[in-house]
Motif scaffolding. Sequence first.
Motif, short mmCIF file in Angstrom:
data_model
loop_
_atom_site.label_atom_id
_atom_site.label_comp_id
_atom_site.label_asym_id
_atom_site.label_seq_id
_atom_site.Cartn_x
_atom_site.Cartn_y
_atom_site.Cartn_z
N GLU A 1 0.79 -1.03 0.09
CA GLU A 1 -0.18 -0.33 0.48
C GLU A 1 1.32 1.27 0.04
OE1 GLU A 1 -3.40 0.65 2.97
OE2 GLU A 1 -3.03 -1.98 2.77
N GLU A 2 0.39 1.88 -0.51
CA GLU A 2 1.25 3.73 -1.07
C GLU A 2 0.59 4.27 0.37
OE1 GLU A 2 3.28 6.58 -3.77
OE2 GLU A 2 2.28 4.51 -4.03
N ILE A 3 1.95 4.69 1.22
CA ILE A 3 2.42 5.60 2.64
C ILE A 3 1.92 7.00 2.28
CG2 ILE A 3 3.16 6.28 4.66
CD1 ILE A 3 4.71 3.81 4.43
N SER A 4 0.85 7.76 2.60
CA SER A 4 0.82 9.21 1.68
C SER A 4 1.85 9.97 3.08
CB SER A 4 -1.03 9.24 2.65
OG SER A 4 -0.86 10.01 3.85
N GLU A 5 1.69 11.28 1.88
CA GLU A 5 2.91 12.72 2.12
C GLU A 5 2.37 12.65 3.81
OE1 GLU A 5 4.19 16.30 1.42
OE2 GLU A 5 4.01 15.45 -0.26
N GLU A 6 1.15 12.07 4.20
CA GLU A 6 0.44 12.99 5.25
C GLU A 6 0.94 12.21 6.59
OE1 GLU A 6 -4.24 12.77 6.73
OE2 GLU A 6 -3.85 14.69 5.32
N GLU A 7 0.67 10.56 6.04
CA GLU A 7 0.91 9.59 6.84
C GLU A 7 2.57 9.60 7.37
OE1 GLU A 7 -1.53 6.49 6.12
OE2 GLU A 7 -0.45 6.20 4.59
N MET A 8 3.91 10.17 6.29
CA MET A 8 5.00 10.16 6.57
C MET A 8 5.34 11.95 7.40
SD MET A 8 6.84 7.90 5.16
CE MET A 8 8.51 8.76 5.65
N MET A 9 4.46 12.82 7.21
CA MET A 9 5.11 13.69 8.35
C MET A 9 4.00 13.40 9.40
SD MET A 9 5.97 16.35 5.97
CE MET A 9 5.28 17.87 7.03
N SER A 10 2.99 12.59 10.17
CA SER A 10 2.80 12.53 10.87
C SER A 10 3.31 11.54 12.10
CB SER A 10 0.81 11.91 10.93
OG SER A 10 0.67 11.23 12.07
N ALA A 11 4.24 10.82 11.08
CA ALA A 11 4.74 9.76 11.55
C ALA A 11 6.82 10.44 12.07
CB ALA A 11 5.57 8.17 10.53
N GLN A 12 6.63 10.90 11.21
CA GLN A 12 8.05 11.57 11.40
C GLN A 12 7.58 12.57 13.32
OE1 GLN A 12 9.02 14.29 8.11
NE2 GLN A 12 10.05 12.17 7.36
N GLU A 13 6.74 13.33 13.08
CA GLU A 13 6.07 14.25 14.13
C GLU A 13 6.01 13.48 15.41
OE1 GLU A 13 2.10 16.22 13.48
OE2 GLU A 13 3.92 17.54 11.66
N THR A 14 5.76 12.11 15.41
CA THR A 14 5.63 11.78 16.42
C THR A 14 7.05 10.97 16.57
OG1 THR A 14 3.29 10.51 15.24
CG2 THR A 14 4.33 9.27 17.30
N ALA A 15 7.72 10.34 16.18
CA ALA A 15 9.13 10.21 15.98
C ALA A 15 10.26 11.08 17.00
CB ALA A 15 9.93 9.31 14.59
N GLN A 16 9.43 12.48 16.65
CA GLN A 16 10.30 13.73 17.11
C GLN A 16 10.56 13.78 18.19
OE1 GLN A 16 10.36 16.31 13.75
NE2 GLN A 16 12.12 16.47 13.11
N ALA A 17 8.78 13.75 18.66
CA ALA A 17 8.32 13.23 20.02
C ALA A 17 8.56 12.74 21.12
CB ALA A 17 6.74 13.78 20.13
N ALA A 18 8.68 11.12 20.21
CA ALA A 18 8.68 10.49 21.50
C ALA A 18 10.08 10.37 21.28
CB ALA A 18 9.22 9.12 20.22
N GLN A 19 11.62 11.30 20.51
CA GLN A 19 12.94 11.10 20.71
C GLN A 19 13.25 12.47 21.52
OE1 GLN A 19 14.93 10.83 16.60
NE2 GLN A 19 14.59 8.53 16.90
N GLN A 20 12.59 12.95 21.31
CA GLN A 20 12.85 14.12 22.68
C GLN A 20 12.41 14.00 23.92
OE1 GLN A 20 10.91 17.77 21.02
NE2 GLN A 20 11.72 18.08 19.11
N ASN A 21 11.79 13.25 24.48
CA ASN A 21 11.61 12.80 25.53
C ASN A 21 12.58 12.46 26.39
OD1 ASN A 21 10.09 10.35 28.08
ND2 ASN A 21 8.65 12.24 27.43
N PRO A 22 13.30 12.47 27.19
CA PRO A 22 14.68 11.61 28.08
C PRO A 22 14.17 9.92 28.16
CG PRO A 22 13.20 13.52 29.48
CD PRO A 22 12.90 13.39 28.47
N LYS A 23 13.00 9.85 28.73
CA LYS A 23 13.35 8.74 29.54
C LYS A 23 13.25 7.29 27.70
CE LYS A 23 11.37 9.26 33.49
NZ LYS A 23 9.92 9.64 34.44
N ILE A 24 12.37 8.53 27.11
CA ILE A 24 11.72 7.05 25.58
C ILE A 24 13.54 7.67 24.99
CG2 ILE A 24 11.17 6.87 23.48
CD1 ILE A 24 8.28 8.15 24.38
N LEU A 25 14.23 8.16 24.68
CA LEU A 25 15.47 8.49 24.18
C LEU A 25 16.49 6.95 25.03
CD1 LEU A 25 17.75 9.79 22.14
CD2 LEU A 25 17.66 11.63 23.90
N ALA A 26 16.50 7.68 26.30
CA ALA A 26 17.14 6.44 26.73
C ALA A 26 17.11 5.06 26.97
CB ALA A 26 17.37 6.33 28.76
N MET A 27 15.41 4.63 26.94
CA MET A 27 15.66 3.70 26.33
C MET A 27 15.78 3.07 25.02
SD MET A 27 11.32 1.99 26.98
CE MET A 27 10.85 2.69 25.10
#
Length: 115
Positions: A60-86
């Motif tokens: 299936e095709e992954i939309s640009e909107e889905e990719m942007m959402s994924a990138q935003e979620t990944a960035q938010a997760a990686q900015q959390n010190p506990k998630i980053l440590a994990m």
Amino acid sequence: MAVNIYDDINKLESTFRSTEEFEKLEAAVESVKADNEANELFKSFRDLQISLQQKQSQGEEISEEEMMSAQETAQAAQQNPKILAMLEAEMGLSQMIEEVNRVLIKPVQSLYESM
């Protein structure tokens, strides 16, 4: 005489659980689980990753909107010190697993190299 490799694998699993790398990841996971915000953020990140991987595997095709959402979620997760440590602890553990795989595959590689 037949060899039962599973006895050795079970022993290795026990040893693996006792390594510093595994214990670091275990502590980091517990830290994320104990923090509601970090836990929800990581679950959202993981669910999104799984969803996108399923789409890709089904062609299936992954939309640009889905990719942007994924990138935003990944960035938010990686900015959390506990998630980053994990995630960092997981990388350390992954390196050890890769090394174990390299050692296990050596006999097969040497068979082919002898041809």
